[in-house]
Write a protein that holds these residues in place. Structure first.
Motif, PDB file in Angstrom:
ATOM      1  N   MET A 160      49.700 -26.121  62.007  1.00  0.00           N
ATOM      2  CA  MET A 160      50.217 -25.127  62.956  1.00  0.00           C
ATOM      3  C   MET A 160      51.613 -25.540  63.427  1.00  0.00           C
ATOM      4  O   MET A 160      51.881 -26.694  63.682  1.00  0.00           O
ATOM      5  CB  MET A 160      49.277 -25.000  64.152  1.00  0.00           C
ATOM      6  CG  MET A 160      49.714 -23.958  65.174  1.00  0.00           C
ATOM      7  SD  MET A 160      48.632 -23.927  66.620  1.00  0.00           S
ATOM      8  CE  MET A 160      47.095 -23.458  65.847  1.00  0.00           C
ATOM      9  N   THR A 216      56.470 -19.032  65.775  1.00  0.00           N
ATOM     10  CA  THR A 216      55.145 -19.550  66.106  1.00  0.00           C
ATOM     11  C   THR A 216      54.066 -18.645  65.527  1.00  0.00           C
ATOM     12  O   THR A 216      53.086 -19.114  64.935  1.00  0.00           O
ATOM     13  CB  THR A 216      54.967 -19.665  67.629  1.00  0.00           C
ATOM     14  OG1 THR A 216      55.955 -20.565  68.142  1.00  0.00           O
ATOM     15  CG2 THR A 216      53.587 -20.191  67.980  1.00  0.00           C
ATOM     16  N   GLU A 263      51.185 -19.496  62.626  1.00  0.00           N
ATOM     17  CA  GLU A 263      49.766 -19.395  62.961  1.00  0.00           C
ATOM     18  C   GLU A 263      49.029 -18.400  62.059  1.00  0.00           C
ATOM     19  O   GLU A 263      47.801 -18.444  61.959  1.00  0.00           O
ATOM     20  CB  GLU A 263      49.601 -18.965  64.423  1.00  0.00           C
ATOM     21  CG  GLU A 263      50.010 -20.044  65.415  1.00  0.00           C
ATOM     22  CD  GLU A 263      49.948 -19.560  66.848  1.00  0.00           C
ATOM     23  OE1 GLU A 263      49.856 -18.321  67.056  1.00  0.00           O
ATOM     24  OE2 GLU A 263      50.002 -20.398  67.769  1.00  0.00           O
TER      25      GLU A 263
END
Length: 281
Positions: free
Chosen positions: A1, A184, A188
């Motif tokens: 991640m 981000t 993810e």
């Protein structure tokens, strides 16, 4: 991640000093809140991306990355030396403690070398300071070493503030922060089958605006970026897990092994077998 990189001052050294040789690598577009400096000692960097610009470096070249700027590296070759590139990460604790005024400046000249700086005295002073830091990076930590590192970094920052910066008019615009949310999100959800329209809608943007915005900020389309993310995760799995190539491909969002090999070959010049150690040239 994916998470933004974080660096902290410790009792050993007041900044992160990384010396590395000429290695084949692909550092994904990312950001962090710390200042980053890069100095090419030997060899070169093929592509160093900073906020829509791509730089190639040669020995003596200096690159400055402001806080929160999206940047990444791609090097296509290995070179036979140990200490070719010096990377300096300056923690926020360092800035707060020694030079808080630096927060009021934005460096506008990201690449420095003898051809790009009219005042050669300034450039060669910078170069001497980076060469000194490269030597300090090899030494064992002690209190005198800490003072030497602090002094050298402060001189470097002062030169950039005086000669290659402009005063900030305001703090980071809230709209600019969206890129960090998007990166981000992509890290993810890289295994998912998502469309451009779906990603744009997640951030309440039109599809056309989103495509232009991403291209400007990270220098490639969103799907080119996702492809690289998938490849990097696949390479990590191929090297570390005893699973079949088929399973690795499926886990990392590829339709099949053909799709995985096609992407790996395009981006890195090798197929999955190479990273499993089955097809080493």
């Amino acid at each position: 991640m994916y998470e933004p990189e974080m660096f902290f001052e410790d009792d050993e050294k007041p900044a992160i000093l990384i010396l590395q040789g000429g290695v084949e690598k692909n550092i994904l577009r990312h950001w962090h809140s710390e200042i980053e400096l890069n100095y090419t000692i030997k060899g070169s960097i093929d592509q160093f991306f900073i906020e829509g610009e791509t730089f190639k470096t040669l020995p003596g070249d200096i690159l400055f990355v402001n806080p929160f700027e999206v940047h990444g590296v791609q090097n296509f070759h290995e070179e036979d030396f140990d200490d070719g590139i010096l990377t300096v990460i300056i923690p926020n604790t360092f800035i707060d403690k020694y030079f808080p005024q630096m927060k009021g400046y934005h460096v506008t000249k990201r690449k420095i070398n003898s051809n790009l700086v009219p005042d050669k005295v300034v450039y060669y002073k910078l170069r001497k300071l980076f060469e000194h830091l490269a030597q300090l990076a090899k030494l064992e930590s002690d209190q005198l070493l800490k003072v030497k590192i602090v002094t050298s970094i402060l001189e470097i920052l002062l030169i950039f503030a005086e000669h290659f910066s402009e005063k900030k008019e305001s703090q980071l615009d809230i709209n600019e922060e969206k890129i960090y949310e998007i990166l981000t999100y992509l890290h993810e959800n890289y295994t998912e089958r998502i469309t451009l329209a779906e990603i744009a809608a997640t951030f309440y943007l039109s599809e056309s605006y989103f495509a232009r915005y991403i291209k400007k900020r990270i220098g490639m389309s969103v799907f080119n970026y996702i492809e690289i993310v998938r490849c990097n995760h696949a390479i990590e799995d191929l090297r570390s897990k005893k699973e079949t190539i088929e399973i690795v491909a499926e886990r990392n969002g590829f339709a099949d092994t053909k799709a995985l090999n096609r992407s790996l070959k395009k981006i890195y010049g090798h197929t999955a077998k190479y990273y499993k150690g089955q097809d080493v040239p």
